[in-house]
Design a protein around this motif. Structure first.
Motif, PDB file in Angstrom:
ATOM      1  N   GLN A 180      12.464  63.667  36.678  1.00  0.00           N
ATOM      2  CA  GLN A 180      13.170  63.050  35.507  1.00  0.00           C
ATOM      3  C   GLN A 180      14.266  61.958  35.968  1.00  0.00           C
ATOM      4  OE1 GLN A 180      12.916  64.069  32.204  1.00  0.00           O
ATOM      5  NE2 GLN A 180      11.270  65.460  32.979  1.00  0.00           N
ATOM      6  N   ASN A 181      14.763  62.083  36.910  1.00  0.00           N
ATOM      7  CA  ASN A 181      15.709  60.868  37.498  1.00  0.00           C
ATOM      8  C   ASN A 181      14.697  59.748  38.114  1.00  0.00           C
ATOM      9  OD1 ASN A 181      18.220  62.218  36.975  1.00  0.00           O
ATOM     10  ND2 ASN A 181      18.042  63.182  39.041  1.00  0.00           N
ATOM     11  N   LEU A 182      13.712  59.969  38.621  1.00  0.00           N
ATOM     12  CA  LEU A 182      13.036  58.898  39.059  1.00  0.00           C
ATOM     13  C   LEU A 182      12.333  58.221  37.740  1.00  0.00           C
ATOM     14  CD1 LEU A 182      11.385  57.410  41.127  1.00  0.00           C
ATOM     15  CD2 LEU A 182       9.504  59.140  41.015  1.00  0.00           C
ATOM     16  N   PHE A 183      12.070  58.815  36.654  1.00  0.00           N
ATOM     17  CA  PHE A 183      11.604  58.371  35.443  1.00  0.00           C
ATOM     18  C   PHE A 183      12.821  57.485  34.903  1.00  0.00           C
ATOM     19  CE2 PHE A 183      10.317  57.750  31.060  1.00  0.00           C
ATOM     20  CZ  PHE A 183       8.847  58.126  30.908  1.00  0.00           C
ATOM     21  N   LEU A 184      13.821  57.859  34.987  1.00  0.00           N
ATOM     22  CA  LEU A 184      15.178  57.155  34.193  1.00  0.00           C
ATOM     23  C   LEU A 184      15.033  55.794  35.452  1.00  0.00           C
ATOM     24  CD1 LEU A 184      17.819  59.601  33.602  1.00  0.00           C
ATOM     25  CD2 LEU A 184      16.773  58.031  31.907  1.00  0.00           C
ATOM     26  N   ARG A 185      14.815  55.893  36.824  1.00  0.00           N
ATOM     27  CA  ARG A 185      15.003  54.619  37.492  1.00  0.00           C
ATOM     28  C   ARG A 185      13.956  53.725  37.208  1.00  0.00           C
ATOM     29  NH1 ARG A 185      15.211  57.002  43.231  1.00  0.00           N
ATOM     30  NH2 ARG A 185      15.411  54.774  43.921  1.00  0.00           N
ATOM     31  N   LYS A 186      12.659  54.082  37.116  1.00  0.00           N
ATOM     32  CA  LYS A 186      11.683  53.393  36.693  1.00  0.00           C
ATOM     33  C   LYS A 186      11.731  52.677  35.520  1.00  0.00           C
ATOM     34  CE  LYS A 186       8.147  56.035  39.203  1.00  0.00           C
ATOM     35  NZ  LYS A 186       7.598  54.796  40.099  1.00  0.00           N
ATOM     36  N   LEU A 187      12.219  53.313  34.282  1.00  0.00           N
ATOM     37  CA  LEU A 187      12.750  52.744  33.031  1.00  0.00           C
ATOM     38  C   LEU A 187      13.711  51.359  33.091  1.00  0.00           C
ATOM     39  CD1 LEU A 187      13.261  55.981  30.495  1.00  0.00           C
ATOM     40  CD2 LEU A 187      11.437  54.276  30.585  1.00  0.00           C
ATOM     41  N   GLN A 188      14.664  51.644  34.216  1.00  0.00           N
ATOM     42  CA  GLN A 188      15.505  50.655  34.568  1.00  0.00           C
ATOM     43  C   GLN A 188      14.835  49.136  35.064  1.00  0.00           C
ATOM     44  OE1 GLN A 188      18.429  52.324  37.017  1.00  0.00           O
ATOM     45  NE2 GLN A 188      19.476  53.534  35.219  1.00  0.00           N
ATOM     46  N   ILE A 189      13.932  49.613  35.873  1.00  0.00           N
ATOM     47  CA  ILE A 189      13.205  48.491  36.458  1.00  0.00           C
ATOM     48  C   ILE A 189      12.248  47.699  35.405  1.00  0.00           C
ATOM     49  CG2 ILE A 189      11.249  47.732  37.753  1.00  0.00           C
ATOM     50  CD1 ILE A 189      11.856  49.700  39.698  1.00  0.00           C
ATOM     51  N   CYS A 190      11.908  48.350  34.157  1.00  0.00           N
ATOM     52  CA  CYS A 190      11.115  47.847  33.114  1.00  0.00           C
ATOM     53  C   CYS A 190      12.006  47.307  32.179  1.00  0.00           C
ATOM     54  CB  CYS A 190      10.295  49.119  32.581  1.00  0.00           C
ATOM     55  SG  CYS A 190       9.035  49.627  33.789  1.00  0.00           S
ATOM     56  N   CYS A 191      13.256  47.272  32.394  1.00  0.00           N
ATOM     57  CA  CYS A 191      14.144  46.745  31.245  1.00  0.00           C
ATOM     58  C   CYS A 191      14.153  45.205  31.576  1.00  0.00           C
ATOM     59  CB  CYS A 191      15.676  47.572  31.181  1.00  0.00           C
ATOM     60  SG  CYS A 191      15.651  48.900  30.279  1.00  0.00           S
ATOM     61  N   TYR A 192      13.855  44.771  32.763  1.00  0.00           N
ATOM     62  CA  TYR A 192      14.080  43.469  33.205  1.00  0.00           C
ATOM     63  C   TYR A 192      12.835  42.728  32.618  1.00  0.00           C
ATOM     64  CZ  TYR A 192      17.356  44.387  36.809  1.00  0.00           C
ATOM     65  OH  TYR A 192      18.702  44.624  37.429  1.00  0.00           O
ATOM     66  N   GLN A 193      13.067  41.330  32.196  1.00  0.00           N
ATOM     67  CA  GLN A 193      12.013  40.437  31.555  1.00  0.00           C
ATOM     68  C   GLN A 193      11.845  39.242  32.344  1.00  0.00           C
ATOM     69  OE1 GLN A 193      13.800  40.751  27.507  1.00  0.00           O
ATOM     70  NE2 GLN A 193      11.818  41.556  26.743  1.00  0.00           N
ATOM     71  N   PHE A 194      10.498  38.746  32.212  1.00  0.00           N
ATOM     72  CA  PHE A 194      10.227  37.603  32.809  1.00  0.00           C
ATOM     73  C   PHE A 194       9.635  36.499  32.305  1.00  0.00           C
ATOM     74  CE2 PHE A 194       9.841  41.508  35.574  1.00  0.00           C
ATOM     75  CZ  PHE A 194      10.563  41.198  36.591  1.00  0.00           C
ATOM     76  N   ASP A 195       9.553  35.414  32.873  1.00  0.00           N
ATOM     77  CA  ASP A 195       9.181  34.051  32.082  1.00  0.00           C
ATOM     78  C   ASP A 195       7.694  34.144  32.591  1.00  0.00           C
ATOM     79  OD1 ASP A 195       8.577  31.768  30.989  1.00  0.00           O
ATOM     80  OD2 ASP A 195       9.468  30.441  32.552  1.00  0.00           O
ATOM     81  N   PHE A 196       6.757  34.101  31.703  1.00  0.00           N
ATOM     82  CA  PHE A 196       5.336  34.268  31.758  1.00  0.00           C
ATOM     83  C   PHE A 196       4.783  32.912  31.630  1.00  0.00           C
ATOM     84  CE2 PHE A 196       5.777  38.659  32.051  1.00  0.00           C
ATOM     85  CZ  PHE A 196       4.532  39.091  32.555  1.00  0.00           C
ATOM     86  N   THR A 197       5.584  31.751  31.330  1.00  0.00           N
ATOM     87  CA  THR A 197       5.164  30.522  31.043  1.00  0.00           C
ATOM     88  C   THR A 197       4.758  29.902  32.367  1.00  0.00           C
ATOM     89  OG1 THR A 197       7.198  29.725  30.811  1.00  0.00           O
ATOM     90  CG2 THR A 197       6.125  30.239  28.696  1.00  0.00           C
ATOM     91  N   ASP A 198       5.374  30.203  33.316  1.00  0.00           N
ATOM     92  CA  ASP A 198       5.220  29.851  34.680  1.00  0.00           C
ATOM     93  C   ASP A 198       4.417  30.860  35.555  1.00  0.00           C
ATOM     94  OD1 ASP A 198       5.334  29.003  37.292  1.00  0.00           O
ATOM     95  OD2 ASP A 198       7.599  28.392  37.482  1.00  0.00           O
ATOM     96  N   THR A 199       3.133  30.781  35.995  1.00  0.00           N
ATOM     97  CA  THR A 199       2.266  31.904  36.471  1.00  0.00           C
ATOM     98  C   THR A 199       2.799  31.966  37.918  1.00  0.00           C
ATOM     99  OG1 THR A 199       0.756  30.328  37.096  1.00  0.00           O
ATOM    100  CG2 THR A 199       0.566  31.446  35.091  1.00  0.00           C
ATOM    101  N   LEU A 200       3.606  30.923  38.589  1.00  0.00           N
ATOM    102  CA  LEU A 200       3.946  31.187  39.985  1.00  0.00           C
ATOM    103  C   LEU A 200       5.370  31.794  40.217  1.00  0.00           C
ATOM    104  CD1 LEU A 200       2.486  27.844  41.414  1.00  0.00           C
ATOM    105  CD2 LEU A 200       1.274  29.928  41.186  1.00  0.00           C
ATOM    106  N   LYS A 201       5.950  32.170  38.954  1.00  0.00           N
ATOM    107  CA  LYS A 201       7.499  32.609  39.169  1.00  0.00           C
ATOM    108  C   LYS A 201       7.469  34.000  39.489  1.00  0.00           C
ATOM    109  CE  LYS A 201      11.775  31.803  36.905  1.00  0.00           C
ATOM    110  NZ  LYS A 201      12.627  31.101  35.767  1.00  0.00           N
ATOM    111  N   SER A 202       8.150  34.558  40.237  1.00  0.00           N
ATOM    112  CA  SER A 202       8.308  35.868  40.388  1.00  0.00           C
ATOM    113  C   SER A 202       7.116  36.699  40.042  1.00  0.00           C
ATOM    114  CB  SER A 202       9.184  36.450  38.998  1.00  0.00           C
ATOM    115  OG  SER A 202      10.580  35.764  38.983  1.00  0.00           O
ATOM    116  N   VAL A 203       6.235  36.107  40.901  1.00  0.00           N
ATOM    117  CA  VAL A 203       4.838  36.975  40.838  1.00  0.00           C
ATOM    118  C   VAL A 203       4.905  38.475  41.343  1.00  0.00           C
ATOM    119  CG1 VAL A 203       2.520  37.194  41.958  1.00  0.00           C
ATOM    120  CG2 VAL A 203       3.592  34.829  40.967  1.00  0.00           C
TER     121      VAL A 203
END
Length: 497
Positions: free
Chosen positions: A91-114
């Protein structure tokens, strides 16, 4: 033009992202994901910059306008899989994974944050597998955080539609290349996670309704205005499942869909998801209990029938026609209301729209009983007579095809004394002067059908038609004679002067 250039750039980036990450296209069931349409946010939600926020700046579970900043390089690290930790720590691991998924990325640049994008994608897939496997019932606080994460990802600002802020007239949406959301490689898995959570047998509706509340449903409905068909498809599937599982939300969902239709009909005439909303309603109408509630009949009269008015009806007419027919099949007494509604919104100058109306009319008439048919047959066949004489051959041809339907022919035969006098003149005009050979041939067949039904009635109508034509010729001759006399008198006056 500027918006279109920007969007084309996004489309190219979207395709590149898909291929770079190697994500399966929608509809590939091997990945466990289903094809869905893109998310749309209403016009109000499009105001403001496309933002971002750290995970701890998220809104309450209902999801509000959320902004999320992209993490710094190295800020996201892959977490161990659920199989590698004890059950008590999942359950705690699930919460930590949820926190990672809250970050958002710029997909208009395919080479950024791959690297970070791939970590989030894999993490989302692990969350979907955990929910789908049913390996453990997630705690209430974890459910709250999961809906919060989903809200951050899907309830976002979208680029304006091609027609917005340009003053350009909207072209046929079916002919335009759809806008594809660049961030779809992540969004698709987030939608799949929400879908699996809603349909899971482990999801307790008494708990889940605290987070999937009216605010959440409204924002989900806003996403139906997305231009990406994949996102609209997912929104449709999820909303349908919510309607089926959360009975407490049913009246609210119907009312909210009503409001979307009202705005589309009477204000904007622009919305990308009318067809998908009508698909949901088709299933809902099919489940209506009899006798039908007055609320449902008002929905037919105030929302569904007026949906025949907007110009882009061709985009959603198939789904609309299905909903209308469902009402008539459920309660045959509504046939008169539906047919008169069609006549009210019958197009005058749009021939392609007329063809659609005639096709829908045939489906409605097939479910119509004799008593309801008799109530509306006079205005109905006056309109059909006008269609028979249409110079557009597809309109005339589609009207004549009504006589290929056995049930409609039986209704006409029972009421031929009323119907034949109304359309006899139109049939004769087609035979004498219609330019299209196919229309001419079909008219001859219909005329022969009436002759076989009732020879005496046919001859009586023919005699009345000939008398009317002779009288019209006499009137025309008198008019021409009056003009000649007037010209002669005018000529004599000119000579005298």
């Amino acid at each position: 033009m500027f918006n279109k250039i920007i969007k084309r750039g996004h489309r190219k980036a979207s395709k590149a992202d898909d291929s770079a990450i190697g994500y399966a296209p929608p509809g590939n069931r091997g990945s466990g994901l289903v094809s869905t349409s893109n998310v749309v946010v209403n016009h109000a939600s499009r105001v403001g910059p496309t933002g971002s926020g750290a995970p701890n700046s998220a809104p309450p579970p209902g999801g509000g306008g959320v902004t999320a900043a992209s993490p710094l390089p190295g800020a996201i690290e892959a977490l161990p899989s659920f199989r590698d930790v004890p059950v008590s720590e999942r359950q705690n691991l699930f919460l930590r994974k949820l926190q990672i998924c809250c970050y958002q990325f710029d997909f208009t640049d395919t080479l950024k944050s791959v690297r970070e994008k791939e970590i989030k994608r894999q993490t989302l897939l692990e969350l979907v597998d955990f929910i789908q496997s049913g390996s453990g019932k997630i705690h209430e606080n974890v459910q709250e955080e999961m809906i919060r994460m989903i809200s951050i990802n899907i309830f976002r600002c979208l680029p304006p539609s091609a027609h917005e802020n340009t003053g350009v007239e909207v072209n046929d949406p079916e002919e335009e290349e759809p806008y594809l959301e660049p961030a779809w490689p992540h969004l698709q898995i987030v939608y799949e996670l929400l879908l699996r959570y809603v349909v899971s047998q482990d999801t307790d509706t008494k708990v889940a309704k605290r987070y999937i509340d009216h605010s959440f449903v409204l924002k989900l409905l806003d996403l139906f205005d997305s231009e990406d068909p994949r996102e609209r498809e997912y929104s449709k599937t999820i909303l349908h499942r919510i309607y089926g599982k959360f009975m407490v939300h049913r009246p609210f969902i119907r009312k909210a869909i009503n409001n979307i239709f009202y705005r589309f009909i009477y204000e904007t005439e622009r919305h990308s998801g009318i067809g998908e909303l009508l698909e949901i309603l088709g299933s809902i109408i099919n489940g209506f209990a009899l006798p039908m509630k007055e609320e449902h009949k008002l929905f037919l009269v105030r929302a569904l029938i007026p949906l025949h008015k907007p110009k882009p009806i061709a985009v959603y007419h198939q789904q609309l026609s299905y909903c209308i027919t469902q009402f008539v099949e459920k309660d045959y007494k509504l046939a008169d209301t539906v047919i008169r509604g069609l006549l009210k919104y019958w197009p005058v100058t749009n021939c392609q729209k007329e063809v659609l109306f005639l096709g829908e009319l045939e489906e409605v008439l097939e479910a119509t009983q004799a008593a309801e048919f008799q109530r509306c047959m006079i205005p109905l066949f006056r309109q059909i007579a006008r269609c028979l004489n249409s110079p557009h051959f597809q309109v005339a041809e589609r009207a004549l095809f009504l006589w290929n339907n056995e049930h409609i022919v039986s209704l006409i035969a029972q009421n031929r004394n009323v119907i034949l006098p109304i359309i006899f003149e139109a049939l004769e005009k087609n035979i004498q002067s219609h330019w299209n050979q196919a229309v001419h041939g079909l008219t001859v067949n219909v005329r022969k059908m009436f002759l076989d039904m009732d020879v005496e009635l046919f001859e009586d109508c023919q005699r009345q038609y000939e008398e009317k034509q002779a009288k019209a010729r006499d009137i025309e001759e008198e008019r021409q004679l009056a003009w000649r006399r007037l010209a002669e008198v005018a000529g004599e006056d000119m000579v005298t002067v």
